[in-house]
Design an enzyme around this catalytic site. Structure first.
Site, short mmCIF file in Angstrom:
data_model
loop_
_atom_site.label_atom_id
_atom_site.label_comp_id
_atom_site.label_asym_id
_atom_site.label_seq_id
_atom_site.Cartn_x
_atom_site.Cartn_y
_atom_site.Cartn_z
N GLU A 27 62.33 46.60 64.75
CA GLU A 27 63.38 46.88 63.77
C GLU A 27 62.70 47.51 62.56
O GLU A 27 62.09 46.82 61.74
CB GLU A 27 64.09 45.59 63.37
CG GLU A 27 65.16 45.77 62.30
CD GLU A 27 65.67 44.45 61.75
OE1 GLU A 27 65.98 44.41 60.54
OE2 GLU A 27 65.74 43.45 62.50
N THR A 71 67.74 47.35 57.70
CA THR A 71 68.14 47.58 56.30
C THR A 71 68.98 48.85 56.17
O THR A 71 68.77 49.68 55.29
CB THR A 71 66.91 47.64 55.36
OG1 THR A 71 65.93 46.68 55.78
CG2 THR A 71 67.31 47.30 53.93
N LYS A 110 74.02 38.93 62.92
CA LYS A 110 72.73 38.51 62.36
C LYS A 110 72.98 37.46 61.28
O LYS A 110 73.65 37.74 60.29
CB LYS A 110 72.01 39.73 61.77
CG LYS A 110 70.77 39.40 60.93
CD LYS A 110 70.18 40.69 60.39
CE LYS A 110 69.24 40.44 59.24
NZ LYS A 110 68.66 41.69 58.71
#
Length: 216
Positions: free
Chosen positions: A44, A75, A135
């Site tokens: 990620e 992000t 998440k």
């Protein structure tokens, strides 16, 4: 090109996502390579890293013939960033919070979306707009019990804790029902000091622990 269900399966098989926040383009690349070398092959790549899209493209091209490696973007706060990441080759999109524009773009282009949620309202909103994995962030504030609590009203939710996941509690998160886990500092932290050998050692430990968990 990976289909959506193939990308999700690759993430599930990887079990652990290395959350990479590099201080430079080369640093991000080397941290990612070190993690993959150790067996943690889901990356990620955070967009707080310089030229994150370039690094995603570079890694995606380098490992395109290895189906066990899956590279995504983290992000991601807005649609423009999401689209940039997809064009670079990101196979999944992760955000620290929920964003409807990003959710719609991911649905349009059939790319898995994993938004950060912390309340039942946020989880419901994410699921209603097609989020594939929820998440739970920051996971350190709530612990593994949050998964069963959220899956009470939302049994269909695939949940990925991130923030606070470590080698010591990895088994607890999976025992609680985690779909996968995001690990940052406890896995790739040494990369900030360019200690890539230690990142690989950490990744090997995470990979070994994951194999134990899956085989029990």
């Amino acid at each position: 090109m990976l289909k959506k269900y193939e990308a999700l399966k690759a993430v599930e098989n990887a079990g652990v996502l290395a959350v990479v926040r590099g201080k430079s383009e080369e640093n991000s690349y080397e941290i990612s390579k070190a993690s993959i070398a150790g067996g943690v092959k889901a990356i990620e790549l955070a967009f707080t890293s310089p030229n994150a899209d370039t690094t995603i493209k570079r890694l995606s091209e380098e490992y395109q013939d290895d189906p066990s490696v899956v590279v995504g973007a983290g992000t991601v706060l807005d649609g423009a960033t999401a689209r940039m990441a997809m064009i670079a080759g990101a196979k999944f999109i992760v955000s620290p919070s929920y964003n409807e524009e990003v959710a719609k773009l991911c649905n349009l282009y059939a790319v898995p979306y994993m938004p950060g949620c912390f309340t039942p309202s946020e989880v419901q909103q994410a699921l209603m707009t097609g989020a594939d994995v929820v998440k739970i962030f920051p996971g350190a504030l709530v612990g593994p019990k949050i998964i069963s609590e959220m899956q009470g009203p939302f049994p269909q939710a695939k949940i990925m804790p991130s923030g606070g996941v470590s080698l010591d509690n990895l088994k607890d998160w999976f025992a609680a029902g985690a779909f996968c886990c995001g690990a940052g500092g406890s896995l790739v932290g040494p990369g900030a000091n360019e200690d890539y050998a230690q990142v690989t050692k950490n990744a090997k430990k995470f990979h070994e622990e994951l194999l134990k968990i899956k085989n029990n």
